[in-house]
Design a protein around this motif. Structure first.
Motif, PDB file in Angstrom:
ATOM      1  N   ASP A  27       0.844  -1.294   0.063  1.00 50.91           N
ATOM      2  CA  ASP A  27      -0.004  -0.025  -0.180  1.00 50.91           C
ATOM      3  C   ASP A  27       0.878   1.302   0.091  1.00 50.91           C
ATOM      4  O   ASP A  27       0.458   2.403   0.273  1.00 50.91           O
ATOM      5  CB  ASP A  27      -0.858  -0.098   1.229  1.00 50.91           C
ATOM      6  CG  ASP A  27      -2.152  -0.981   1.166  1.00 50.91           C
ATOM      7  OD1 ASP A  27      -2.577  -1.164  -0.012  1.00 50.91           O
ATOM      8  OD2 ASP A  27      -2.095  -1.618   2.144  1.00 50.91           O
ATOM      9  N   ALA A  28       2.117   1.203  -0.442  1.00 52.87           N
ATOM     10  CA  ALA A  28       2.971   2.149  -0.257  1.00 52.87           C
ATOM     11  C   ALA A  28       2.792   3.263  -1.403  1.00 52.87           C
ATOM     12  O   ALA A  28       2.077   3.005  -2.591  1.00 52.87           O
ATOM     13  CB  ALA A  28       4.435   1.832  -0.440  1.00 52.87           C
ATOM     14  N   GLU A  29       3.080   4.370  -1.351  1.00 51.32           N
ATOM     15  CA  GLU A  29       3.310   5.566  -2.441  1.00 51.32           C
ATOM     16  C   GLU A  29       4.226   5.026  -3.322  1.00 51.32           C
ATOM     17  O   GLU A  29       5.353   4.764  -2.880  1.00 51.32           O
ATOM     18  CB  GLU A  29       3.430   6.881  -1.957  1.00 51.32           C
ATOM     19  CG  GLU A  29       2.228   7.266  -0.938  1.00 51.32           C
ATOM     20  CD  GLU A  29       0.778   7.375  -1.659  1.00 51.32           C
ATOM     21  OE1 GLU A  29       0.690   7.849  -2.894  1.00 51.32           O
ATOM     22  OE2 GLU A  29      -0.108   7.211  -1.006  1.00 51.32           O
ATOM     23  N   VAL A  30       4.112   5.236  -4.737  1.00 51.37           N
ATOM     24  CA  VAL A  30       5.251   4.538  -5.566  1.00 51.37           C
ATOM     25  C   VAL A  30       5.671   5.858  -6.153  1.00 51.37           C
ATOM     26  O   VAL A  30       4.816   6.621  -7.002  1.00 51.37           O
ATOM     27  CB  VAL A  30       4.569   3.663  -6.299  1.00 51.37           C
ATOM     28  CG1 VAL A  30       5.535   3.124  -7.470  1.00 51.37           C
ATOM     29  CG2 VAL A  30       4.084   2.361  -5.450  1.00 51.37           C
TER      30      VAL A  30
END
Ligand SMILES: Cc1ncc(COP(=O)(O)O)c(C=O)c1O
Lengths: 79, 416
Positions: free
Chosen positions: B167-170
């Motif tokens: 669910d990280a920001e990429v």
């Protein structure tokens, strides 16, 4: 920066990327109207990021379909 | 970037009509039909009927030199490796039928993890079913909601999919662009967790990353660093630990991802690390927990192969010699290559377009040479590539034969 000023700067940034000289307004769709390949998209996103000193994550990019949405996002991301 | 065939590495969501969920693939189905109906041999339908050695197989009925298998160190037919596999098959059976955290950890799994710890001189090693799953598992587990992943745009599919699963920001940056990476790191909000993901060797063009500079910047900006060394294990760096070791920065890397499917010559994936809390991964990493462990024969072959790779310096030297000879020969013939100098065991030939790329691929196959055809959208900048990967078991004569085949095929299809 307000929406109008942001929009004016984005218009300048997008100019060299708009090779087909598509007439752009808020409803212009990146995928449908501009038909950029993925490399152009990446370079354009990088140019916008550098111009405003922001990051537009892939997650946020997925939400941006039109030119108007891009302006709104950049306005928001500048805080 | 990967061996993705008709798939772009970075996932895109196909849009289709209502009803048939397969209608989104119509474009691709049509493209393939057109290619095959023109009489082209299906580049993605190759069958190896017999495999005679790490460098020769009978494919589609023809004896063929293999130059696109990533079998860099030729370990697939190593007699010690095969003997270890047979013994484990006899002693421990065909499979474990269980997860590593339940009934699927055998002595062999511990032994291969110990071999990895010894090979990399690191404290922890965790083995996955494949390298794909190692990336999927580690990335999605360590970078969660609110964290930021900064990665090279040419990253392998398994890295992109690991990002998608978490669910990280990429945040991607232009390939090997140090400044672009730094700018993005500096813009990440204060206090957010950061993971920088790099590869030692990028397998599309065979180029290496400037890890020294990139890792220094990552560390200066408080990021953890993961390096995928799938295409360097066994022959890059003084101990074959990869590009990070070669550039003297392995001690700065938090996580090394690797695979058994290339230099090691079997199947499986791994992560090695010195992080003091690393072992908790075994309980929280879903692609590790919720799948059965590798068969005993596979981990036995891997452990034997890894230990042999620790002493492979002669083979290593020969592999580099092969890489240099092929690079020089192809250049002199007038082919455009992915790198100015041979940087790895991958030599990538850039074809002018898909038509001539496919024709050249087929002409080479008829000459008796297998290379990897890579084409858009799996390739950077929409290139069509003929990727050649050398093996330490290719003889000097075979490399000359290969060059001769390129000369003939290139002339036949007008590529040189
Ligand atoms: C850079 C990279 N990472 C990971 C993998 C996945 O490895 P495996 O074949 O073990 O799934 C590959 C190879 O396909 C690769 O090229």
């Amino acid at each position: 920066m307000d929406r109008a000023a942001t929009a004016a700067r984005i218009a300048e940034v997008i100019e060299p990327f708009n090779k087909k000289a598509v007439t752009i307004d808020d409803s212009t769709s990146f995928a449908g109207d501009l038909e950029w390949d993925s490399l152009t998209v990446m370079d354009f996103v990088a140019a916008i990021e550098d111009e405003f000193d922001i990051i537009i994550t892939m997650n946020q990019q997925a939400e941006i379909e039109t030119y108007g949405q891009l302006i709104d996002s950049v306005v928001n991301l500048q805080g | 970037m990967s061996e993705g065939i008709d798939e772009v590495d970075r996932p895109v969501m196909p849009t289709g009509e209502k009803g048939d969920l397969f209608s989104k693939f119509d474009g691709l189905i049509e493209q393939r039909r057109a290619l095959l109906s023109a009489g082209m041999e299906d580049p993605f339908g190759l069958v190896m009927q017999r495999v005679l050695s790490p460098t020769v197989a009978v494919c589609n009925g023809r004896e063929t030199i293999l130059l696109g298998t990533y079998n860099y160190m030729g370990m697939t037919f190593d007699p010690d490796v095969i003997a270890a596999g047979k013994e484990a098959l006899d002693d421990f059976g065909a499979g474990t039928t269980g997860s590593r955290v339940l009934n699927g950890t055998y002595a062999g799994h511990k032994a291969v993890e110990q071999a990895l710890k010894d090979f990399y001189a690191m404290d922890h090693a965790m083995v996955f079913a494949t390298g794909y799953q190692a990336n999927l598992g580690i990335i999605s587990t360590i970078a969660g909601k609110g964290d930021y992943i900064v990665l090279d745009i040419d990253s392998h599919a398994s890295i992109w999919d690991g990002c998608k699963l978490g669910d990280a920001e990429v945040v991607p940056f232009r390939h090997n662009d140090i400044e672009a990476m730094e700018k993005r790191l500096k813009r990440i909000p204060e206090g957010a967790g950061k993971l920088v993901i790099l590869e030692g060797v990028y397998s599309m063009l065979g180029d290496i990353a400037p890890l020294t500079e990139m890792i220094a910047i990552a560390k200066a900006n408080g990021a953890m660093v993961l390096v995928d060394e799938a295409h360097s294990m066994g022959f890059i760096g003084p101990n074959g630990r990869g590009v990070a070791e070669d550039q003297g920065v392995l001690d700065q890397v938090d996580f090394v991802i690797g695979t058994f499917s290339k230099s090691v010559g079997t199947v499986g994936g791994f992560c090695v690390s010195n992080h003091p809390k690393f072992e908790i991964m075994r309980l929280v990493c879903r692609p590790y927990v919720f799948t059965a462990s590798l068969p005993p024969s596979v981990v036995a072959t891997a452990a034997t192969s890894i230990r042999k790779l620790m002493h492979g310096s002669n083979k290593r030297a020969h592999l580099w010699e092969n890489s240099r000879t092929l690079h020089k020969g192809l250049r002199e013939m007038g082919f455009k290559l992915g790198t100015e100098t041979p940087q790895s065991a991958i030599i990538s030939v850039i074809m002018p377009d898909l038509e001539r790329g496919a024709a050249m691929w087929e002409a080479l196959l008829h000459e008796g040479l297998y290379v990897n055809l890579a084409r858009p959208p799996a390739t950077p900048a929409g290139m069509t590539l003929l990727r050649c990967s050398l093996c330490a078991e290719h003889t000097a004569e075979q490399v000359q034969t290969i060059l001769g085949m390129f000369q003939c095929a290139g002339a036949k299809v007008g590529a040189i």
